[in-house]
Design an enzyme around this catalytic site. Structure first.
Site, PDB file in Angstrom:
ATOM      1  N   TYR A 185      21.668  17.998 -19.994  1.00 39.30           N
ATOM      2  CA  TYR A 185      22.861  17.242 -20.376  1.00 39.30           C
ATOM      3  C   TYR A 185      23.893  17.224 -19.248  1.00 39.30           C
ATOM      4  CZ  TYR A 185      27.383  16.034 -22.173  1.00 39.30           C
ATOM      5  OH  TYR A 185      28.622  15.448 -22.298  1.00 39.30           O
ATOM      6  N   GLU A 219      32.715  19.340 -17.859  1.00 37.75           N
ATOM      7  CA  GLU A 219      31.538  19.326 -18.730  1.00 37.75           C
ATOM      8  C   GLU A 219      31.136  20.734 -19.145  1.00 37.75           C
ATOM      9  OE1 GLU A 219      30.137  16.942 -20.247  1.00 37.75           O
ATOM     10  OE2 GLU A 219      31.152  15.270 -19.270  1.00 37.75           O
ATOM     11  N   CYS A 253      33.966   6.084 -34.290  1.00 38.71           N
ATOM     12  CA  CYS A 253      32.778   6.451 -35.060  1.00 38.71           C
ATOM     13  C   CYS A 253      32.822   7.959 -35.340  1.00 38.71           C
ATOM     14  CB  CYS A 253      31.511   6.067 -34.292  1.00 38.71           C
ATOM     15  SG  CYS A 253      30.012   6.056 -35.296  1.00 38.71           S
ATOM     16  N   CYS A 255      25.698  -2.734 -36.241  1.00 39.26           N
ATOM     17  CA  CYS A 255      25.503  -1.382 -36.766  1.00 39.26           C
ATOM     18  C   CYS A 255      24.705  -1.418 -38.068  1.00 39.26           C
ATOM     19  CB  CYS A 255      26.843  -0.697 -36.986  1.00 39.26           C
ATOM     20  SG  CYS A 255      26.674   0.994 -37.606  1.00 39.26           S
ATOM     21  N   ASP A 289      25.627  13.623 -26.069  1.00 37.09           N
ATOM     22  CA  ASP A 289      26.279  14.773 -26.700  1.00 37.09           C
ATOM     23  C   ASP A 289      26.351  14.514 -28.205  1.00 37.09           C
ATOM     24  OD1 ASP A 289      28.277  12.882 -26.995  1.00 37.09           O
ATOM     25  OD2 ASP A 289      29.859  14.107 -26.102  1.00 37.09           O
TER      26      ASP A 289
END
Length: 354
Positions: free
Chosen positions: A128, A45, A198, A214, A146
């Site tokens: 985060y 990360e 996406c 969606c 994110d």
């Protein structure tokens, strides 16, 4: 009535299509009882901030091979870690990486704390990263948001408020969908959805597990989201890098201050980086020659153009900045990217020892 998105639909898709990554424990491995390593999750990360999976994988594998556990990293030499990090950019992350590893060993017995609040007390771990470790490593129901997740949520709910102002709306939308069961897999599933289906351009709506609910797909606005506030043009700064070689082949290098850009990294002595052409600041008296080419590099907030001056000096040379390093100890790969660009341009002027 429009169908409602569900975590179960996305987890079903993830079970079939999860990306394979060296730090990840996939759905099948989890079902077999394997648990993610918090050290690997944390390391990945930190590396992934502002960087792509493709760029990080090689660095991650190299770090793990050299420092397989957090205690190994905590015991590492600062220069070795900074050298391995060279090329990933954002060098404050590497400095905090060491501070965090040492805090985990010194204050937590070499084990990453499981709760979000305690993780936030560790150097370099913000909301985060703490959420990602809590969810992915310990399966705590924390919401991980994110850039991929922001894009998915903006489209799923057809949110047109531009970023960064939209962040609270997007976090709230992501939080509402985060399940109590399998939150770690779910966090990775949303990120995978954003990275593979996406996508920023030409989203593959036809094969998306959230196609039906969606709102942006139904409105025909998916390709336009998320909206972003236009960025200000980046300014250009100018500087000079001085590359000096002694008659025995030694190279003059300087370790930058711990704070600031490229903090703690080795580099060429040079001038300040300013929006006007800077005042000359050579590290020693010499017959400096200006190269025809300049090193150009782009940082987050500005473009940099470095004039390069080179000199060959005698054994009596006494720099007032930096130290001469023997040619056989000089490792260009440990330089940050902008300094390697300087070296590549200056290399033809350098010679071996007499």
């Amino acid at each position: 009535m429009r169908e409602t998105a569900s975590a179960a639909d996305l987890l079903g898709w993830y079970d079939r299509h999860a990306r394979t990554m060296p730090w990840r424990v996939g759905p099948a491995q989890r079902r077999a009882g394997e648990r993610p390593d918090p050290y690997r999750i944390w390391l990945s990360e930190v590396m992934l901030q502002q960087t792509t999976v493709a760029a990080v994988t090689t660095y991650f594998n190299r770090f793990i091979a050299r420092w397989p556990a957090v205690a190994d990293l905590a015991a590492a030499e600062d220069a070795d870690v900074m050298g391995e990090w060279a090329g990933l950019g954002y060098y404050a992350r590497a400095r905090n990486l060491l501070k965090c590893a040492r805090a985990v060993v010194a204050d937590h017995g070499g084990q990453f704390p499981q709760d979000h609040a305690t993780l936030l007390t560790l150097p370099g771990i913000g909301p985060y990263t703490a959420a990602a470790i809590s969810a992915i490593a310990f399966d705590a129901p924390e919401t991980v948001v994110d850039g991929n997740v922001e894009r998915v949520m903006a489209r799923l709910h057809d949110i047109h408020t531009p970023l960064p102002a939209a962040k609270p709306l997007l976090v709230a939308a992501a939080t509402a969908l985060t399940p109590v069961r399998r939150p770690g897999d779910y966090a990775q599933a949303v990120m995978d959805l954003g990275a593979t289906i996406c996508t920023p351009r030409s989203p593959a709506c036809g094969i998306c597990p959230w196609r039906a609910p969606c709102a942006a797909r139904l409105a025909g606005t998916a390709a336009d989201l998320p909206k972003k506030t236009p960025k200000r043009p980046k300014p250009t700064r100018y500087g000079t890098a001085y590359v000096a070689q002694r008659s025995d082949g030694a190279i003059l290098l300087e370790r930058r201050a711990e704070t600031g850009l490229l903090g703690g990294m080795l580099g060429w002595p040079g001038s300040d980086w300013t929006e006007a052409v800077p005042t000359p600041a050579p590290p020693l008296d010499a017959a400096w020659q200006v190269l025809n080419e300049e090193a150009r590099h782009t940082f987050t907030h500005f473009h940099l153009r470095l004039r390069i001056e080179v000199a060959q000096v005698g054994m009596e040379a006494a720099p007032h900045r930096g130290d001469f390093i023997a040619l056989d100890r000089f490792q260009p790969g440990q330089l940050p990217t902008v300094m390697r660009k300087v070296f590549d341009l200056a290399r033809p002027t350098l010679a071996g020892p007499d």
